[in-house]
Design an enzyme around this catalytic site. Sequence first.
Site, short mmCIF file in Angstrom:
data_model
loop_
_atom_site.label_atom_id
_atom_site.label_comp_id
_atom_site.label_asym_id
_atom_site.label_seq_id
_atom_site.Cartn_x
_atom_site.Cartn_y
_atom_site.Cartn_z
N GLU A 194 0.87 -1.18 -0.22
CA GLU A 194 0.13 -0.05 0.18
C GLU A 194 0.99 1.24 -0.06
O GLU A 194 1.74 1.57 0.86
CB GLU A 194 -1.06 -0.16 1.22
CG GLU A 194 -2.06 1.02 1.16
CD GLU A 194 -2.88 0.98 2.12
OE1 GLU A 194 -3.09 -0.08 2.75
OE2 GLU A 194 -3.66 1.96 2.60
N ASP A 252 4.64 -13.82 11.74
CA ASP A 252 3.37 -14.24 10.80
C ASP A 252 2.36 -13.30 11.46
O ASP A 252 1.67 -13.16 12.44
CB ASP A 252 3.30 -15.69 11.79
CG ASP A 252 1.76 -16.28 11.50
OD1 ASP A 252 0.98 -15.41 10.74
OD2 ASP A 252 1.70 -17.50 11.65
C1 MEV Z 1 -6.13 2.88 4.85
O1 MEV Z 1 -5.20 1.67 4.63
C2 MEV Z 1 -6.08 3.10 6.22
C3 MEV Z 1 -7.08 4.17 6.80
O2 MEV Z 1 -8.30 3.71 6.30
C4 MEV Z 1 -7.04 3.93 8.42
C5 MEV Z 1 -8.38 4.95 8.94
O3 MEV Z 1 -9.37 5.11 8.51
O4 MEV Z 1 -7.94 5.32 10.28
C6 MEV Z 1 -6.75 5.66 6.24
#
Ligand code: MEV
Length: 443
Positions: free
Chosen positions: A89, A299
């Site tokens: 990500e 893990d």
């Molecule tokens: C995205 O990978 C994670 C978020 O959605 C976390 C959140 O909303 O606190 C940005």
Amino acid sequence: MTTMKEKSILKGFSRLPVRDKRRLAARECADEARAEELFASFEHPSAAIQELLSGISENTISNYPLPYNVAPNFLINGKLYMVPMVTEESSVVAAAASAARFWADRGGFRAKVHSRTKNGQLHFLYTGNKEQLQAAFPLVEEHIRKCLRPLTENMEKRGGGLRGMQLKDQGHILDNYFQLHMDFDTRDAMGANFINSCLEESAEALHSYLSQDSLLSSGHYEPLMAILSNYTDQCLVEVSLSCPLDQLVGAARGLTAGKFVSRFITAVKIAQEDVYRATTHNKGIMNGVDAVILATGNDFRAIEAGAHAWASRSGQYRSLSVADADHKQFRFSLKMPMALGTVGGLTSLHPLAEKSLEMLGQPGADELMMIAAAAGLANNFAAIHSLTSTGIQAGHMRMHLSNITMRLGATAEESQKVRQHFADKKVSQQAVTSYLEQLRKTE
Ligand code: MEV
């Protein structure tokens, strides 16, 4: 015209040479030749490393590389770390790095490990005299401990071993159902194999005890399962951030420090109470935690399962982190189970996992628990910060820009122009596509 491919049960697949497995897997794809070539192209150029990677799993026909990233400036208990993070990500590492940098100027993360006890259960059925079994338990325990000695000896030399043992009558769940609940200290090892071996041996040991005891042998004993639990509620790490409110001046553009803090705390409170928000909030924490866990060969499924069960311990799924403030100080913290290891398993097998641990200064399990939790809290801070100020999409889409240009087949020169163009504009798939089309028309 597409032709339907004949499918049949494949016998002895796991024993086939890699090339044949790859060919059979490629047959499932539209362009078989291209698929086979692609799978082959991701094979590691070093035969030794490929052998090692293939040996980790089963039916390996290729590799699936993920980016190996680092987030610098993590100040944890006064020590600076460059934290390795493996994730697909795009915004996770940038978020972790920016939160780490922000907090490095404000005292950094304070972290501690509350306890490091892991557990497992032998689930069994016993139809004999329950009171007699309970009464005999001290002797049963002594017998099991004696039988386990060949397995526990080495771990004991390292300061770990079997800690406690409890007999639980689980008759309220199922007639004649018992559990032998065992606690372990596996020192710096994740210890899954050690725990499972001890539990399986305990099933045998319990059998031998019951069959030689005249008062207990008439009951039918049937071991059902012997397995560790990923609900490691006695293997807990806590990490916290705190600073005077005046150090948060300018933390979020357009918001006073007081307003930023109150919006931040409200957002965390919502995640405490609302399951829809709590799940996403905790996902944001796991973005950081999992990336460190993957980079260090641990893990992540085990930690995920334990974390979410822990988040539900009150009977409702809640945020893993909490935030509060008084008129002077802001505080933000995370407490969660984290059964990690820094010796054995993949940590010493995978060359990059080994390098990650070296980069972190060869931490013990305690220290790695604190580092992974700090990465989780950093990502959580960055997410709540964005959500309650600019919104998440501004940063996300900017990070996503290179994925979009890549997908659209942009050249390096085109990507550069796209980046320049969108430096101060809203990014969307549609907007980038139109801009690129325009660019190509005018060139
Ligand atoms: C995205 O990978 C994670 C978020 O959605 C976390 C959140 O909303 O606190 C940005």
